[in-house]
Design a protein around this motif. Structure first.
Motif, PDB file in Angstrom:
ATOM      1  N   GLY A   1      23.241 -50.142 -34.912  1.00  0.00           N
ATOM      2  CA  GLY A   1      24.259 -49.572 -35.769  1.00  0.00           C
ATOM      3  C   GLY A   1      25.088 -50.637 -36.459  1.00  0.00           C
ATOM      4  N   VAL A   2      26.224 -50.217 -36.974  1.00  0.00           N
ATOM      5  CA  VAL A   2      27.135 -51.094 -37.703  1.00  0.00           C
ATOM      6  C   VAL A   2      28.460 -51.158 -36.935  1.00  0.00           C
ATOM      7  N   THR A   3      28.952 -52.372 -36.736  1.00  0.00           N
ATOM      8  CA  THR A   3      30.240 -52.555 -36.075  1.00  0.00           C
ATOM      9  C   THR A   3      31.316 -52.681 -37.139  1.00  0.00           C
ATOM     10  N   TRP A   4      32.310 -51.791 -37.052  1.00  0.00           N
ATOM     11  CA  TRP A   4      33.421 -51.774 -37.997  1.00  0.00           C
ATOM     12  C   TRP A   4      34.672 -52.305 -37.322  1.00  0.00           C
ATOM     13  N   ARG A   5      35.469 -53.027 -38.082  1.00  0.00           N
ATOM     14  CA  ARG A   5      36.728 -53.601 -37.580  1.00  0.00           C
ATOM     15  C   ARG A   5      37.892 -52.822 -38.189  1.00  0.00           C
ATOM     16  N   CYS A   6      38.665 -52.171 -37.317  1.00  0.00           N
ATOM     17  CA  CYS A   6      39.826 -51.395 -37.742  1.00  0.00           C
ATOM     18  C   CYS A   6      41.073 -52.263 -37.565  1.00  0.00           C
ATOM     19  N   VAL A   7      41.724 -52.590 -38.666  1.00  0.00           N
ATOM     20  CA  VAL A   7      42.866 -53.507 -38.657  1.00  0.00           C
ATOM     21  C   VAL A   7      44.146 -52.706 -38.883  1.00  0.00           C
ATOM     22  N   PHE A   8      45.174 -53.006 -38.099  1.00  0.00           N
ATOM     23  CA  PHE A   8      46.438 -52.296 -38.200  1.00  0.00           C
ATOM     24  C   PHE A   8      47.567 -53.218 -37.769  1.00  0.00           C
ATOM     25  N   MET A   9      48.798 -52.805 -38.044  1.00  0.00           N
ATOM     26  CA  MET A   9      49.974 -53.561 -37.632  1.00  0.00           C
ATOM     27  C   MET A   9      50.551 -52.929 -36.367  1.00  0.00           C
ATOM     28  N   HIS A  10      51.037 -53.785 -35.478  1.00  0.00           N
ATOM     29  CA  HIS A  10      51.575 -53.323 -34.189  1.00  0.00           C
ATOM     30  C   HIS A  10      53.024 -53.778 -34.046  1.00  0.00           C
ATOM     31  N   ASP A  11      53.904 -52.825 -33.756  1.00  0.00           N
ATOM     32  CA  ASP A  11      55.313 -53.124 -33.494  1.00  0.00           C
ATOM     33  C   ASP A  11      55.479 -53.364 -31.996  1.00  0.00           C
ATOM     34  N   HIS A  12      55.637 -54.630 -31.619  1.00  0.00           N
ATOM     35  CA  HIS A  12      55.657 -54.981 -30.194  1.00  0.00           C
ATOM     36  C   HIS A  12      56.885 -54.447 -29.473  1.00  0.00           C
ATOM     37  N   ARG A  13      57.916 -54.017 -30.216  1.00  0.00           N
ATOM     38  CA  ARG A  13      59.114 -53.486 -29.561  1.00  0.00           C
ATOM     39  C   ARG A  13      58.878 -52.102 -28.973  1.00  0.00           C
ATOM     40  N   LYS A  14      57.862 -51.393 -29.463  1.00  0.00           N
ATOM     41  CA  LYS A  14      57.666 -50.008 -29.065  1.00  0.00           C
ATOM     42  C   LYS A  14      56.658 -49.830 -27.946  1.00  0.00           C
ATOM     43  N   SER A  15      55.726 -50.776 -27.788  1.00  0.00           N
ATOM     44  CA  SER A  15      54.736 -50.623 -26.719  1.00  0.00           C
ATOM     45  C   SER A  15      53.973 -51.923 -26.554  1.00  0.00           C
ATOM     46  N   PRO A  16      53.324 -52.108 -25.408  1.00  0.00           N
ATOM     47  CA  PRO A  16      52.387 -53.226 -25.256  1.00  0.00           C
ATOM     48  C   PRO A  16      51.184 -53.061 -26.174  1.00  0.00           C
ATOM     49  N   ILE A  17      50.441 -54.137 -26.348  1.00  0.00           N
ATOM     50  CA  ILE A  17      49.277 -54.112 -27.229  1.00  0.00           C
ATOM     51  C   ILE A  17      48.239 -53.116 -26.729  1.00  0.00           C
ATOM     52  N   GLY A  18      48.054 -53.037 -25.398  1.00  0.00           N
ATOM     53  CA  GLY A  18      47.048 -52.128 -24.858  1.00  0.00           C
ATOM     54  C   GLY A  18      47.311 -50.681 -25.214  1.00  0.00           C
ATOM     55  N   VAL A  19      48.578 -50.281 -25.243  1.00  0.00           N
ATOM     56  CA  VAL A  19      48.917 -48.900 -25.599  1.00  0.00           C
ATOM     57  C   VAL A  19      48.575 -48.627 -27.050  1.00  0.00           C
ATOM     58  N   ALA A  20      48.884 -49.586 -27.933  1.00  0.00           N
ATOM     59  CA  ALA A  20      48.576 -49.401 -29.351  1.00  0.00           C
ATOM     60  C   ALA A  20      47.073 -49.294 -29.581  1.00  0.00           C
ATOM     61  N   ARG A  21      46.302 -50.144 -28.935  1.00  0.00           N
ATOM     62  CA  ARG A  21      44.847 -50.087 -29.099  1.00  0.00           C
ATOM     63  C   ARG A  21      44.285 -48.782 -28.540  1.00  0.00           C
ATOM     64  N   ASP A  22      44.851 -48.309 -27.443  1.00  0.00           N
ATOM     65  CA  ASP A  22      44.399 -47.041 -26.877  1.00  0.00           C
ATOM     66  C   ASP A  22      44.643 -45.896 -27.852  1.00  0.00           C
TER      67      ASP A  22
END
Length: 476
Positions: free
Chosen positions: A256-277
């Motif tokens: 298949g094809v691997t797609w990269r989803c890029v977004f901005m994360h506000d670190h004040r609101k949650s850890p990185i793991g929560v945003a990725r989830d």
């Protein structure tokens, strides 16, 4: 200003008192007939000098702690760096102790102690070189301030990665509360040699991405459209994920094809793991609703366009709760009469107040619902648009407009009518499902108290359907 003057007064008041006593050293105490007075008369000057050393050292240390470091090395919370305050006050007290020794025992003893302490210092320097290095690296961190308490950092050190929030910067180590809710204690000498990424500077948001492997049996335009709609969906919730967002084709393999989803994360609101989830859950939901699978080792045969339209119609309608009562044959018949529509960003799907004899099943995209020009919600893959108007003949209750490129399957009243005529029991099943959906919608909008019971709503919908579809015999 008054508070600062008060602190200065408290700081230097003991020093002023002792200085005044030292000036009054010439007061005659011979009239006092006691051994204590005689002893005090002999040692009065020495005692006053000792008191002057102690109060002077205390005053200087307090001045440094309360005033000097707040101006020389301020932090966001207005306090002075702890390690610098400790080192500075420790130096002041060490000098004060040396002055006391010189006053009490003379300069010769002080010189001897200085020479002896030099030898001891060399020995201790070799024995405690790691601690000394930590001390100086702690000074450098506090002066340069590459990160501060409360900021989120990403440390890469000797093949290990630490991600978390800085809790404390001491003379020995840096304490970091990790995203796993554990505390990592990193020696200052180690963190000074590591790669440290401060995700809180120069702004509170930083760019993150997740990789999603998708089946190769779908056109790139369609896959990117679905993924981008998913990112806009999760970014609209006011959580840790925010705009801007984008998708990129990362790599191609036999599966298949691997797609990269890029977004901005506000670190004040949650850890990185929560945003990725949150991003991954939303992406998977959009892909599922669109009938696009995650890449596996199986082989898929597609037509030249790679869209598999007829199969998509059945798959999309099968995932809609409204059509769950339909058999496979009935669902295939309904899908054969459905029409696929593409809506560009800004294009209106339905308009509030209009009559409508069709409903739309969203397969891909991200849309907004407006009532009287005010946004009241969002529409995502798997949601229905205009089912009440199509089933009951009511005017459209809201305007729905596409925010991204969107795909929806249109099901007309004339497509559903033959199925209801052939199997009248479908009317009761569909009306019950529709009434329950309306009840949940009213509760989500805060109008649950005014809503009629689900059974009464279902009966009302059945009556309206019988009238609209011309099935009067179904009215009970």
């Amino acid at each position: 200003m008054g508070i600062r003057l008060g602190r200065l007064a408290v700081t230097f008041l003991p020093l002023a008192v002792v200085s005044g006593l030292l000036v009054a050293d010439g007061v005659d105490l011979s009239t006092v007939d006691s051994d204590l007075a005689a002893w005090f008369g002999r040692h009065r000057h020495t005692l006053l000098v000792v008191a002057l050393w102690i109060t002077g050292g205390w005053a200087v240390a307090r001045t440094i702690r309360q005033h000097a470091w707040r101006r020389l090395a301020p932090r966001r919370d207005g306090s002075a760096p702890k390690v610098l305050v400790q080192i500075a006050t420790g130096t002041v007290y060490l000098v004060t102790f040396g002055g006391l020794l010189g006053t009490l025992f003379g300069k010769d003893l002080l010189a001897g102690l200085a020479a002896f302490s030099g030898v001891i210092g060399i020995v201790l320097g070799f024995a405690l070189r790691s601690i000394i290095l930590d001390l100086f690296m702690g000074l450098a961190i506090n002066l340069e301030r590459p990160f501060q308490i409360g900021e989120r950092i990403h440390v890469r050190i000797r093949g290990t990665e630490v991600l978390g929030t800085v809790q404390e910067i001491s003379w020995r180590a840096v304490r970091v509360l990790t995203v796993e809710s554990t505390v990592a204690i990193i020696p200052n000498r180690e963190i000074s040699e590591a790669v440290v990424i401060n995700v809180a500077q120069p702004q509170t948001t930083s760019q993150l991405s997740v990789e999603v492997p998708v089946e190769s049996g779908f056109s790139p335009a369609r896959t990117s459209r679905v993924l981008l709609a998913a990112l806009h969906d999760v970014a609209s919730r006011g959580g840790p994920v925010c705009e801007p967002v984008r998708v990129e084709a990362q790599s191609v393999s036999g599966d298949g094809v691997t797609w990269r989803c890029v977004f901005m994360h506000d670190h004040r609101k949650s850890p990185i793991g929560v945003a990725r989830d949150q991003v991954l859950r939303t992406v998977l939901r959009h892909l599922y609703a669109a009938g696009i699978g995650i890449a596996t080792s199986r082989r898929i045969v597609v037509d030249g366009n790679g869209e598999r339209l007829a199969e998509d119609a059945v798959a999309v309608l099968r995932r809609v709760a409204l059509f769950e009562p339909l058999t496979d044959a009935e669902l295939a018949e309904l899908a054969g009469r459905a029409t696929r529509h593409h809506f560009a960003p800004g294009e209106t799907v339905v308009r509030q107040g209009d009559s409508g004899d069709v409903l739309h099943v969203v397969a891909e995209g991200f849309l907004e619902a407006l009532v009287d020009g005010r946004v009241v919600g969002h529409v995502t893959p798997g949601d229905l648009i205009g089912e009440m108007a199509m089933l009951t003949g009511e005017p459209r209750s809201a305007t729905v407009r596409a925010l991204t490129d969107s795909i929806a399957w249109e099901v007309g009243r004339d497509a559903l009518a033959p199925l209801l005529e052939a199997r009248p029991a479908l009317t009761e099943a569909i009306s019950t499902i529709t009434a329950e959906r309306r009840r949940r919608l009213q509760q989500s909008l805060g109008d649950g108290a005014a809503a009629a019971p689900a059974a009464a709503q279902a009966q009302s919908i059945r009556s309206a359907m019988a009238r609209v579809f011309g099935l009067l015999k179904l009215v009970k």
